[in-house]
Design a protein around this motif. Structure first.
Motif, PDB file in Angstrom:
ATOM      1  N   ASN A   1     -48.321  14.809  19.523  1.00 32.60           N
ATOM      2  CA  ASN A   1     -49.297  14.899  20.617  1.00 32.60           C
ATOM      3  C   ASN A   1     -50.388  13.843  20.482  1.00 32.60           C
ATOM      4  O   ASN A   1     -50.842  13.265  21.479  1.00 32.60           O
ATOM      5  CB  ASN A   1     -49.914  16.297  20.645  1.00 32.60           C
ATOM      6  CG  ASN A   1     -48.918  17.374  21.025  1.00 32.60           C
ATOM      7  OD1 ASN A   1     -47.937  17.095  21.711  1.00 32.60           O
ATOM      8  ND2 ASN A   1     -49.147  18.590  20.580  1.00 32.60           N
ATOM      9  N   THR A   2     -50.810  13.585  19.244  1.00 31.21           N
ATOM     10  CA  THR A   2     -51.824  12.555  19.021  1.00 31.21           C
ATOM     11  C   THR A   2     -51.291  11.176  19.393  1.00 31.21           C
ATOM     12  O   THR A   2     -51.978  10.382  20.050  1.00 31.21           O
ATOM     13  CB  THR A   2     -52.277  12.564  17.553  1.00 31.21           C
ATOM     14  OG1 THR A   2     -52.786  13.865  17.213  1.00 31.21           O
ATOM     15  CG2 THR A   2     -53.360  11.530  17.324  1.00 31.21           C
ATOM     16  N   ALA A   3     -50.052  10.897  18.988  1.00 24.49           N
ATOM     17  CA  ALA A   3     -49.452   9.601  19.331  1.00 24.49           C
ATOM     18  C   ALA A   3     -49.302   9.441  20.841  1.00 24.49           C
ATOM     19  O   ALA A   3     -49.561   8.372  21.398  1.00 24.49           O
ATOM     20  CB  ALA A   3     -48.091   9.461  18.644  1.00 24.49           C
ATOM     21  N   ALA A   4     -48.894  10.525  21.516  1.00 26.46           N
ATOM     22  CA  ALA A   4     -48.762  10.460  22.976  1.00 26.46           C
ATOM     23  C   ALA A   4     -50.115  10.235  23.642  1.00 26.46           C
ATOM     24  O   ALA A   4     -50.224   9.483  24.607  1.00 26.46           O
ATOM     25  CB  ALA A   4     -48.116  11.741  23.493  1.00 26.46           C
ATOM     26  N   GLY A   5     -51.157  10.904  23.125  1.00 34.17           N
ATOM     27  CA  GLY A   5     -52.487  10.710  23.684  1.00 34.17           C
ATOM     28  C   GLY A   5     -52.993   9.296  23.486  1.00 34.17           C
ATOM     29  O   GLY A   5     -53.590   8.701  24.406  1.00 34.17           O
ATOM     30  N   LEU A   6     -52.755   8.735  22.303  1.00 33.57           N
ATOM     31  CA  LEU A   6     -53.169   7.353  22.057  1.00 33.57           C
ATOM     32  C   LEU A   6     -52.404   6.377  22.941  1.00 33.57           C
ATOM     33  O   LEU A   6     -52.980   5.412  23.474  1.00 33.57           O
ATOM     34  CB  LEU A   6     -52.957   7.001  20.578  1.00 33.57           C
ATOM     35  CG  LEU A   6     -53.866   7.718  19.577  1.00 33.57           C
ATOM     36  CD1 LEU A   6     -53.462   7.374  18.149  1.00 33.57           C
ATOM     37  CD2 LEU A   6     -55.332   7.361  19.817  1.00 33.57           C
ATOM     38  N   GLU A   7     -51.111   6.634  23.121  1.00 34.33           N
ATOM     39  CA  GLU A   7     -50.314   5.770  23.995  1.00 34.33           C
ATOM     40  C   GLU A   7     -50.826   5.805  25.426  1.00 34.33           C
ATOM     41  O   GLU A   7     -50.940   4.775  26.089  1.00 34.33           O
ATOM     42  CB  GLU A   7     -48.853   6.212  23.930  1.00 34.33           C
ATOM     43  CG  GLU A   7     -47.890   5.317  24.707  1.00 34.33           C
ATOM     44  CD  GLU A   7     -47.779   5.695  26.177  1.00 34.33           C
ATOM     45  OE1 GLU A   7     -47.513   4.800  27.005  1.00 34.33           O
ATOM     46  OE2 GLU A   7     -47.989   6.883  26.501  1.00 34.33           O
ATOM     47  N   GLN A   8     -51.186   7.006  25.888  1.00 32.28           N
ATOM     48  CA  GLN A   8     -51.708   7.119  27.246  1.00 32.28           C
ATOM     49  C   GLN A   8     -53.076   6.452  27.363  1.00 32.28           C
ATOM     50  O   GLN A   8     -53.381   5.814  28.378  1.00 32.28           O
ATOM     51  CB  GLN A   8     -51.794   8.594  27.654  1.00 32.28           C
ATOM     52  CG  GLN A   8     -52.112   8.807  29.120  1.00 32.28           C
ATOM     53  CD  GLN A   8     -52.032  10.261  29.526  1.00 32.28           C
ATOM     54  OE1 GLN A   8     -52.408  11.139  28.764  1.00 32.28           O
ATOM     55  NE2 GLN A   8     -51.564  10.521  30.729  1.00 32.28           N
ATOM     56  N   GLY A   9     -53.899   6.583  26.320  1.00 37.64           N
ATOM     57  CA  GLY A   9     -55.202   5.932  26.343  1.00 37.64           C
ATOM     58  C   GLY A   9     -55.086   4.414  26.395  1.00 37.64           C
ATOM     59  O   GLY A   9     -55.805   3.740  27.153  1.00 37.64           O
ATOM     60  N   LEU A  10     -54.169   3.859  25.599  1.00 38.27           N
ATOM     61  CA  LEU A  10     -53.966   2.407  25.625  1.00 38.27           C
ATOM     62  C   LEU A  10     -53.415   1.953  26.975  1.00 38.27           C
ATOM     63  O   LEU A  10     -53.807   0.893  27.492  1.00 38.27           O
ATOM     64  CB  LEU A  10     -53.006   2.002  24.499  1.00 38.27           C
ATOM     65  CG  LEU A  10     -53.544   2.152  23.069  1.00 38.27           C
ATOM     66  CD1 LEU A  10     -52.451   1.827  22.056  1.00 38.27           C
ATOM     67  CD2 LEU A  10     -54.755   1.251  22.847  1.00 38.27           C
ATOM     68  N   ALA A  11     -52.520   2.761  27.543  1.00 40.81           N
ATOM     69  CA  ALA A  11     -51.987   2.413  28.869  1.00 40.81           C
ATOM     70  C   ALA A  11     -53.086   2.444  29.926  1.00 40.81           C
ATOM     71  O   ALA A  11     -53.111   1.605  30.831  1.00 40.81           O
ATOM     72  CB  ALA A  11     -50.855   3.377  29.243  1.00 40.81           C
ATOM     73  N   LEU A  12     -54.015   3.407  29.811  1.00 37.63           N
ATOM     74  CA  LEU A  12     -55.129   3.477  30.765  1.00 37.63           C
ATOM     75  C   LEU A  12     -56.036   2.255  30.621  1.00 37.63           C
ATOM     76  O   LEU A  12     -56.477   1.673  31.631  1.00 37.63           O
ATOM     77  CB  LEU A  12     -55.917   4.764  30.546  1.00 37.63           C
ATOM     78  CG  LEU A  12     -57.159   4.955  31.421  1.00 37.63           C
ATOM     79  CD1 LEU A  12     -56.782   4.950  32.901  1.00 37.63           C
ATOM     80  CD2 LEU A  12     -57.882   6.245  31.050  1.00 37.63           C
ATOM     81  N   LEU A  13     -56.326   1.855  29.379  1.00 38.06           N
ATOM     82  CA  LEU A  13     -57.147   0.653  29.178  1.00 38.06           C
ATOM     83  C   LEU A  13     -56.459  -0.579  29.747  1.00 38.06           C
ATOM     84  O   LEU A  13     -57.110  -1.454  30.355  1.00 38.06           O
ATOM     85  CB  LEU A  13     -57.425   0.472  27.681  1.00 38.06           C
ATOM     86  CG  LEU A  13     -58.356   1.501  27.033  1.00 38.06           C
ATOM     87  CD1 LEU A  13     -58.476   1.235  25.536  1.00 38.06           C
ATOM     88  CD2 LEU A  13     -59.733   1.460  27.680  1.00 38.06           C
ATOM     89  N   SER A  14     -55.145  -0.674  29.559  1.00 36.77           N
ATOM     90  CA  SER A  14     -54.405  -1.798  30.129  1.00 36.77           C
ATOM     91  C   SER A  14     -54.472  -1.777  31.650  1.00 36.77           C
ATOM     92  O   SER A  14     -54.643  -2.826  32.291  1.00 36.77           O
ATOM     93  CB  SER A  14     -52.948  -1.740  29.665  1.00 36.77           C
ATOM     94  OG  SER A  14     -52.182  -2.757  30.265  1.00 36.77           O
ATOM     95  N   PHE A  15     -54.373  -0.582  32.241  1.00 34.85           N
ATOM     96  CA  PHE A  15     -54.446  -0.462  33.696  1.00 34.85           C
ATOM     97  C   PHE A  15     -55.824  -0.879  34.208  1.00 34.85           C
ATOM     98  O   PHE A  15     -55.938  -1.594  35.213  1.00 34.85           O
ATOM     99  CB  PHE A  15     -54.140   0.986  34.091  1.00 34.85           C
ATOM    100  CG  PHE A  15     -54.255   1.258  35.567  1.00 34.85           C
ATOM    101  CD1 PHE A  15     -53.265   0.853  36.440  1.00 34.85           C
ATOM    102  CD2 PHE A  15     -55.361   1.933  36.073  1.00 34.85           C
ATOM    103  CE1 PHE A  15     -53.371   1.102  37.795  1.00 34.85           C
ATOM    104  CE2 PHE A  15     -55.479   2.186  37.419  1.00 34.85           C
ATOM    105  CZ  PHE A  15     -54.470   1.774  38.292  1.00 34.85           C
ATOM    106  N   ILE A  16     -56.879  -0.462  33.502  1.00 35.10           N
ATOM    107  CA  ILE A  16     -58.237  -0.849  33.901  1.00 35.10           C
ATOM    108  C   ILE A  16     -58.410  -2.359  33.791  1.00 35.10           C
ATOM    109  O   ILE A  16     -59.039  -3.010  34.652  1.00 35.10           O
ATOM    110  CB  ILE A  16     -59.268  -0.110  33.041  1.00 35.10           C
ATOM    111  CG1 ILE A  16     -59.222   1.401  33.341  1.00 35.10           C
ATOM    112  CG2 ILE A  16     -60.675  -0.643  33.286  1.00 35.10           C
ATOM    113  CD1 ILE A  16     -60.095   2.238  32.432  1.00 35.10           C
ATOM    114  N   GLY A  17     -57.840  -2.963  32.732  1.00 38.05           N
ATOM    115  CA  GLY A  17     -57.916  -4.419  32.599  1.00 38.05           C
ATOM    116  C   GLY A  17     -57.204  -5.137  33.731  1.00 38.05           C
ATOM    117  O   GLY A  17     -57.723  -6.139  34.269  1.00 38.05           O
ATOM    118  N   GLU A  18     -56.033  -4.636  34.136  1.00 35.00           N
ATOM    119  CA  GLU A  18     -55.316  -5.258  35.249  1.00 35.00           C
ATOM    120  C   GLU A  18     -56.111  -5.136  36.547  1.00 35.00           C
ATOM    121  O   GLU A  18     -56.154  -6.085  37.348  1.00 35.00           O
ATOM    122  CB  GLU A  18     -53.946  -4.598  35.408  1.00 35.00           C
ATOM    123  CG  GLU A  18     -52.987  -4.880  34.245  1.00 35.00           C
ATOM    124  CD  GLU A  18     -51.675  -4.141  34.415  1.00 35.00           C
ATOM    125  OE1 GLU A  18     -51.518  -3.451  35.443  1.00 35.00           O
ATOM    126  OE2 GLU A  18     -50.819  -4.241  33.524  1.00 35.00           O
TER     127      GLU A  18
END
Length: 378
Positions: free
Chosen positions: A124-141
């Motif tokens: 669950n922690t790994a999934a949460g971190l993956e989603q957080g990084l994906a959100l940061l990437s989306f905000i950057g785009e």
């Protein structure tokens, strides 16, 4: 060829414990064997001898049928022995038997042991971190796409912006106004009894004014918009992702972020502060009505005290929260929409996640604002 056509595959039961296979066990000779195979059975625990000396031809199809027959009889708890198979056919039957065993293994994968609590926590922690990084990437785009708009203003899509201002702002006025009005009544009503005990009826203006302008109006407006517009953003983009409309847009050279995300961000950055102002007015008006009914504070007295107790800073603090809340709502809603894949159930799942995460992050941001403003003595 004459031999194959004259001697199709056949099964004969000579005794209760013996079967005789004969003929051509090939794709051409297996046409009438299904009925005979369906009637074969073996008592549990019995020994069944199969005489294969009569097989005159065997190909892969026939070997597959023979192996399936052997497997079915053995699964019935019978002891099956295949005898007298011509040597030239034995190797082919063994190779096909390995393929049958592999197919059964793939069809019945070994059950994985249940995950431990520590393993579940890690996943669950790994999934949460993956989603957080994906959100940061989306905000950057989105930031890069917005910078492209600023560099080339002619690319700005004004019509989608105006449409989203209407749908997320103007159309939300009734529900925002009603709930803010009721919230102002509730705040004044809950404070009336306490203020009356100390003869401090006039201070209901301080209570309603500061609580509505600083906290309740921007927070309740953001929560309403997250449930109303944030869910709509996720559902719209998610449906387009499922129906491959987003892929089609990329194919014809239209950037999905510029058409689907940036207009929503700009529109809500404009609409949410205006909705907050509207919520301020309706909330204070509800508090005025309850103050007059419960504490006999007239409208003139209420407004006179309100102007003295509520500063412009308190008002601007509430308005200043709105753009941050707007950015959170749009980012989460659109992000979860783009993560939709599969079918309609995924659209509903991502829409629910967008609402829950938006409201959670809005409340967290409001708490951080409170801590920061307290540290700054605002």
């Amino acid at each position: 060829m004459t031999l194959i056509s004259a001697a199709p595959a056949a099964i004969a039961r000579t005794t209760a414990q013996q079967l005789v296979l004969s003929g051509c066990w090939t794709a051409r000779g297996l046409g009438g064997i299904d009925g005979q195979l369906a009637t074969l059975s073996a008592p549990s625990g019995a020994t069944l001898l199969i005489d294969a000396s009569g097989i005159v031809a065997l190909d892969t199809a026939g070997a597959w049928v023979v192996q399936k027959l052997l497997r079915r009889l053995r699964d019935a708890s019978a002891v099956v022995e295949l005898r007298e198979l011509p040597p030239e056919f034995a190797k082919l039957l063994a190779v096909v038997g390995q393929q049958v065993d592999q197919q059964d293994t793939d069809a019945k994968p070994a059950a994985e042991p249940p995950a431990s609590r520590l393993e579940s926590l890690g996943r669950n922690t790994a999934a949460g971190l993956e989603q957080g990084l994906a959100l940061l990437s989306f905000i950057g785009e989105c930031t890069l796409a917005f910078a492209g708009w600023l560099a080339q203003p002619r690319r700005i899509r004004w019509r989608p912006i105006l449409y989203n201002i209407r749908s997320a702002g103007f159309d939300a006025l009734p529900i925002v106004g009603l709930l803010s009005f009721l919230l102002g009544i509730v705040v004044a009503y809950q404070g009336a009894d306490q203020l009356r005990q100390y003869g401090a009826n006039i201070f209901v203006a301080d209570l309603v004014g500061l609580s509505m302008l600083r906290e309740f109006a921007p927070l309740i407006t953001a929560i309403i918009v997250a449930g109303r517009s944030g869910s709509a953003y996720a559902a719209q983009i998610g449906t387009m992702a499922v129906t491959e409309e987003i892929d089609a847009m990329r194919t014809i050279g239209i950037a999905p972020l510029e058409l689907l995300v940036l207009p929503k961000i700009i529109a809500l950055l404009i609409a949410l502060p205006l909705l907050t102002v509207f919520a301020d007015l309706l909330g204070v008006f509800g508090g005025m009505i309850m103050a007059r009914a419960q504490l006999a504070v007239s409208y003139g007295e209420f407004l006179d005290r309100f102007v003295k107790s509520v500063s412009v800073t308190a008002y601007l603090i509430g308005i200043g929260k709105a753009p941050v809340f707007a950015a959170i709502i749009v980012s989460i809603g659109c992000f979860q929409g783009f993560r939709t894949h599969g079918g309609a159930d995924s659209v509903g799942r991502q829409t629910t996640r967008s609402v829950v995460q938006s409201i959670f992050l809005v409340i967290v941001a409001d708490a951080l604002f409170s801590v920061a403003f307290s540290a700054l003595d605002l």
